[in-house]
Design a protein around this motif. Structure first.
Motif, short mmCIF file in Angstrom:
data_model
loop_
_atom_site.label_atom_id
_atom_site.label_comp_id
_atom_site.label_asym_id
_atom_site.label_seq_id
_atom_site.Cartn_x
_atom_site.Cartn_y
_atom_site.Cartn_z
N ARG A 115 6.78 2.18 6.05
CA ARG A 115 5.84 3.24 6.41
C ARG A 115 5.51 3.19 7.91
O ARG A 115 5.50 4.23 8.60
CB ARG A 115 4.56 3.11 5.59
CG ARG A 115 3.59 4.26 5.76
CD ARG A 115 2.39 4.10 4.85
NE ARG A 115 2.74 4.19 3.43
CZ ARG A 115 2.72 3.15 2.59
NH1 ARG A 115 2.36 1.95 3.02
NH2 ARG A 115 3.07 3.31 1.32
N TYR A 116 5.27 1.98 8.42
CA TYR A 116 4.98 1.82 9.85
C TYR A 116 6.17 2.27 10.68
O TYR A 116 6.02 2.98 11.69
CB TYR A 116 4.65 0.36 10.16
CG TYR A 116 4.31 0.11 11.60
CD1 TYR A 116 2.97 0.12 12.03
CD2 TYR A 116 5.29 -0.12 12.55
CE1 TYR A 116 2.65 -0.10 13.37
CE2 TYR A 116 4.98 -0.33 13.89
CZ TYR A 116 3.65 -0.32 14.29
OH TYR A 116 3.35 -0.53 15.61
N ALA A 117 7.36 1.86 10.28
CA ALA A 117 8.57 2.20 11.03
C ALA A 117 8.76 3.72 11.08
O ALA A 117 9.06 4.28 12.15
CB ALA A 117 9.78 1.53 10.40
N LEU A 118 8.56 4.38 9.97
CA LEU A 118 8.71 5.83 9.94
C LEU A 118 7.67 6.51 10.83
O LEU A 118 7.96 7.51 11.50
CB LEU A 118 8.58 6.33 8.51
CG LEU A 118 9.75 6.00 7.58
CD1 LEU A 118 9.37 6.24 6.12
CD2 LEU A 118 10.99 6.82 7.95
N ALA A 119 6.47 5.97 10.86
CA ALA A 119 5.40 6.56 11.66
C ALA A 119 5.59 6.32 13.16
O ALA A 119 4.96 6.99 13.97
CB ALA A 119 4.05 6.00 11.22
#
Length: 229
Positions: free
Chosen positions: A26-30
């Protein structure tokens, strides 16, 4: 002009989050991740799960082989941040139609899960992803089974070894590329290198214009690439 080297978050963002966790993905996508690499196994009841090891010992609060657990039993097991082990379905829902390039590794070099290829392809068929998935495995027969089921997908063989005559190897095995531990200068086809976490080797690979690198710290590697290239 060749496009810049694509940077894949290796198992998400292990620099800050548990590997192969929804929090890391999720962090990577954001934060603008370009590619995500992740690993798939099957539970006893044939549910695709995302984890690197065949056993849950190293990364969770329990022990044993994934293949010996049902999904409901695995839901009682937790990663180091308290999350459950993600299913492939949960991961794909999180990714949605984002522009990230996915690299799904079939973890079949130690355990050949019956029907894993068919099960994964059936699940992906129900999704609307932005880009075709790259499929990789250390187990070449897995990729051969994949080709029989879905001949037009992107397949890359993972190996630690130097591959003699790599361009011919790609042709002979109907592969789109190789995912290598070390760069091969005698290869003109697509090669992606794993796992690159140091600045010096990364800069060299960027200059060699490899198609991609896999890294535990995509934030740092994107900065290094964009500052030096």
């Amino acid at each position: 002009m060749q496009s810049k080297t694509l940077i894949f978050g290796h198992r998400g963002y292990p620099k800050q989050f548990p590997e192969n966790s929804l929090a890391g993905f999720r962090y990577a996508l954001a934060h603008g991740i370009e590619g995500l690499e992740f690993d798939v196994h099957l539970t006893r009841d044939q549910v695709p799960m995302i984890m690197h090891d065949e056993k849950i010992n190293r990364t969770t609060d329990d022990k044993g082989f994934i293949q010996d657990y049902s999904l409901s039993e695995l839901r009682q097991v937790h990663l180091k941040n308290g999350e459950s082990i993600p299913t492939l379905a949960e991961f794909l829902t999180l990714v949605g139609n984002s522009s990230v390039q996915l690299n799904l590794e079939f973890k079949t070099d130690q355990i050949q899960y019956p029907d894993i290829e068919r099960i994964v392809f059936a699940m992906l068929k129900e999704m609307t992803l932005n880009k075709p998935v790259i499929f990789s495995s250390f187990h070449l027969p897995t990729l051969e089974r994949c080709q029989q089921l879905a001949p037009n997908e992107i397949y890359c063989w993972l190996t630690k070894m130097n591959v003699p005559n790599p361009n011919q190897f790609l042709i002979d095995h109907h592969l789109a590329g190789l995912h290598l531990k070390h760069y091969q200068s005698d290869m003109t086809g697509t090669q992606r290198i794993w796992t690159v976490n140091r600045r010096g080797p990364a800069i060299k690979l960027f200059k060699q214009q490899v198609a991609g690198i896999f890294t535990d710290d995509f934030v740092q590697m994107m900065q290094i690439r964009d500052q030096t290239m």
